[in-house]
Design a protein around this motif. Structure first.
Motif, short mmCIF file in Angstrom:
data_model
loop_
_atom_site.label_atom_id
_atom_site.label_comp_id
_atom_site.label_asym_id
_atom_site.label_seq_id
_atom_site.Cartn_x
_atom_site.Cartn_y
_atom_site.Cartn_z
N ASP A 324 -0.87 31.50 41.72
CA ASP A 324 -2.33 31.53 41.59
C ASP A 324 -2.75 32.08 40.23
N PHE A 325 -2.15 33.21 39.82
CA PHE A 325 -2.51 33.81 38.54
C PHE A 325 -2.20 32.87 37.37
N VAL A 326 -1.05 32.19 37.43
CA VAL A 326 -0.69 31.28 36.34
C VAL A 326 -1.62 30.07 36.33
N GLN A 327 -1.99 29.55 37.50
CA GLN A 327 -2.91 28.42 37.56
C GLN A 327 -4.28 28.78 37.01
N GLN A 328 -4.70 30.03 37.19
CA GLN A 328 -5.97 30.46 36.62
C GLN A 328 -5.97 30.37 35.10
N HIS A 329 -4.79 30.39 34.49
CA HIS A 329 -4.65 30.27 33.04
C HIS A 329 -4.45 28.82 32.62
N GLY A 330 -4.57 27.88 33.56
CA GLY A 330 -4.36 26.46 33.24
C GLY A 330 -2.91 26.07 33.23
N GLY A 331 -2.02 26.93 33.74
CA GLY A 331 -0.59 26.64 33.74
C GLY A 331 -0.06 26.38 35.13
N ILE A 332 1.26 26.45 35.24
CA ILE A 332 1.91 26.23 36.53
C ILE A 332 3.28 26.89 36.51
N ILE A 333 3.79 27.22 37.69
CA ILE A 333 5.16 27.71 37.81
C ILE A 333 6.00 26.60 38.45
N GLU A 334 7.07 26.21 37.77
CA GLU A 334 8.03 25.24 38.30
C GLU A 334 9.32 25.99 38.60
N PHE A 335 10.17 25.36 39.40
CA PHE A 335 11.46 26.00 39.64
C PHE A 335 12.51 24.96 39.96
N GLU A 336 13.75 25.32 39.70
CA GLU A 336 14.90 24.56 40.14
C GLU A 336 15.95 25.56 40.59
N SER A 337 16.72 25.20 41.59
CA SER A 337 17.65 26.17 42.15
C SER A 337 18.92 25.51 42.65
N ARG A 338 20.00 26.16 42.35
CA ARG A 338 21.31 25.82 42.90
C ARG A 338 22.08 27.13 42.99
N PRO A 339 23.15 27.18 43.75
CA PRO A 339 23.91 28.43 43.83
C PRO A 339 24.31 28.95 42.45
N ARG A 340 24.02 30.23 42.19
CA ARG A 340 24.34 30.94 40.95
C ARG A 340 23.41 30.57 39.78
N HIS A 341 22.39 29.77 40.03
CA HIS A 341 21.42 29.49 38.96
C HIS A 341 20.09 29.08 39.58
N THR A 342 19.16 30.04 39.63
CA THR A 342 17.79 29.75 40.04
C THR A 342 16.87 30.07 38.87
N GLU A 343 16.06 29.10 38.50
CA GLU A 343 15.21 29.26 37.32
C GLU A 343 13.75 28.97 37.69
N PHE A 344 12.91 29.98 37.53
CA PHE A 344 11.47 29.82 37.67
C PHE A 344 10.89 29.76 36.26
N ARG A 345 10.11 28.71 35.98
CA ARG A 345 9.51 28.54 34.65
C ARG A 345 8.00 28.69 34.74
N LEU A 346 7.47 29.70 34.04
CA LEU A 346 6.03 29.88 33.93
C LEU A 346 5.58 29.14 32.68
N VAL A 347 4.83 28.05 32.88
CA VAL A 347 4.40 27.20 31.76
C VAL A 347 2.92 27.46 31.53
N LEU A 348 2.59 27.96 30.33
CA LEU A 348 1.22 28.36 30.01
C LEU A 348 0.77 27.68 28.72
N PRO A 349 -0.44 27.10 28.72
CA PRO A 349 -0.94 26.49 27.48
C PRO A 349 -1.18 27.56 26.43
N MET A 350 -0.97 27.19 25.18
CA MET A 350 -1.17 28.15 24.09
C MET A 350 -2.59 28.14 23.54
N GLU A 351 -3.42 27.24 24.07
CA GLU A 351 -4.83 27.27 23.71
C GLU A 351 -5.60 27.69 24.96
N PRO A 352 -6.81 28.25 24.81
CA PRO A 352 -7.56 28.74 25.97
C PRO A 352 -7.77 27.65 27.00
N ALA A 353 -7.67 28.04 28.31
CA ALA A 353 -7.86 27.08 29.40
C ALA A 353 -9.32 26.63 29.46
#
Length: 353
Positions: A324-353
């Motif tokens: 919710d907080f990331v979406q308020q900034h115009g971004g999104i959280i993506e993720f991919e997961s497998r055993p021994r590697h889980t990655e959450f990516r917070l993607v945020l625009p560099m210009e104001p939302a």
């Protein structure tokens, strides 16, 4: 660096010389570009893509060592059709080739639609929970008040223990309800934010909470500019994701095949990123990576929904609020997961939302 290892990869890899020409292409690159290795070798790397100037700029920066690596969306022509790809430009040191290009095909429309559906799903669930929380809030207050009045009338002081249980549980549920209703619709206090300062504060909090139980590795892009945003909410979002990872690492069963618990905080710049059906020239990608067991298959499609958790005692609110907080900034959280590697990516625009 042994180029033979690249032949084992399913990802297209190009090695580029100081003049920006391809000096090596693996088999996956031949398949992606529909050209033989001989045709690719000696070819200007940037000219393989539709947006030649942007890719060339990224290659030039890599040659000059301005960044460790950078990711951008691009496209190329294959069989008369446009193919969307992600191009990662990696600056190499101590190698005969100053730049490595990793090229992955991606259906950008599918990614954008998936993210848009995710936003709509989360908002629908959140609205239902807010309505439910409002309905629960008043009876909770009455329950707590009645327990306090009853406590004052009890003839036996030993019975106070039971009213205290009622009061404490009412308080706990009240706190949960307050988090569901939340103050998240308060306007952002947007200012330039140094994301690395946010990461360092989160690192300190995680280390204080988990002591030596979790090792935190930092992999920052030192050239990262400030991003516009609400520092408090961005920090809470990063903390929620990192703490969730640390909690998963803390409860995993030790064993000979279990590596020492580790969380990596990595920052990178992505170019031409589509967020909420709007393309941004540049975006910050903050990756939070852990080497735990991975996200259980049964909750992967719902992991950002409120109250969804696989951890005993978990509330299922941390990742939902972070999204919710990331979406308020115009971004999104993506993720991919497998055993021994889980990655959450917070993607945020560099210009104001």
């Amino acid at each position: 660096m042994n180029v033979d290892a690249f032949e084992l990869l399913a990802t297209a890899v190009l090695l580029v010389d100081a003049q920006g020409h391809v000096v090596y292409a693996n088999t996956a690159a031949e398949d992606l570009f529909s050209r033989s290795r001989r045709q690719l070798t000696g070819h200007p790397a940037a000219s393989l893509f539709d947006d030649r100037e942007q890719v060339q700029s990224s290659i030039d920066q890599g040659i000059n060592g301005i960044f460790a690596d950078a990711r951008q969306l691009s496209s190329l022509r294959r069989g008369g059709e446009s193919v969307s790809v992600v191009v990662t430009t990696v600056s190499l040191t101590g190698q005969p080739w100053p730049v490595l290009l990793e090229v992955r095909e991606i259906e950008q429309r599918v990614l954008a639609d998936r993210n848009h559906r995710l936003i709509d799903e989360i908002e629908t669930h959140r609205e239902l929970l807010r309505n439910l929380a409002h309905e629960v809030k008043n009876p909770l207050g009455g329950l707590r008040g009645a327990a306090q009045l009853l406590e004052g009338e009890l003839p036996d002081p030993s019975l106070v223990e039971y009213t205290q249980v009622i009061i404490s549980e009412a308080d706990r549920l009240q706190a949960l309800v307050d988090r569901l209703i939340g103050p998240q619709r308060v306007p952002l206090n947007a200012k330039p934010v140094n994301i690395h300062e946010v990461c360092e504060r989160v690192s300190a909090l995680i280390q204080a909470e988990f002591r030596e139980g979790v090792f935190i590795l930092r992999d920052y892009d030192a050239s990262m500019p400030d991003v516009p945003g609400d520092a408090a909410r961005l920090m809470q979002a990063v903390l929620n994701v990192a703490r969730n990872a640390a909690q998963e690492l803390a409860i995993q069963a030790p064993g000979d095949d279990v590596p020492p618990p580790q969380i990596t905080l990595r920052t990178r710049v992505a170019r031409r990123v589509m967020l909420a059906h709007r393309q941004h020239r540049m975006a910050l990608v903050l990756s939070i990576i852990d080497n735990g067991p991975g996200v259980p298959e049964q909750i992967r499609d719902r992991i950002f929904h409120p109250l969804v958790t696989a951890r005993p005692g978990g509330t299922g609110l941390g990742l939902s609020l972070a999204q919710d907080f990331v979406q308020q900034h115009g971004g999104i959280i993506e993720f991919e997961s497998r055993p021994r590697h889980t990655e959450f990516r917070l993607v945020l625009p560099m210009e104001p939302a």
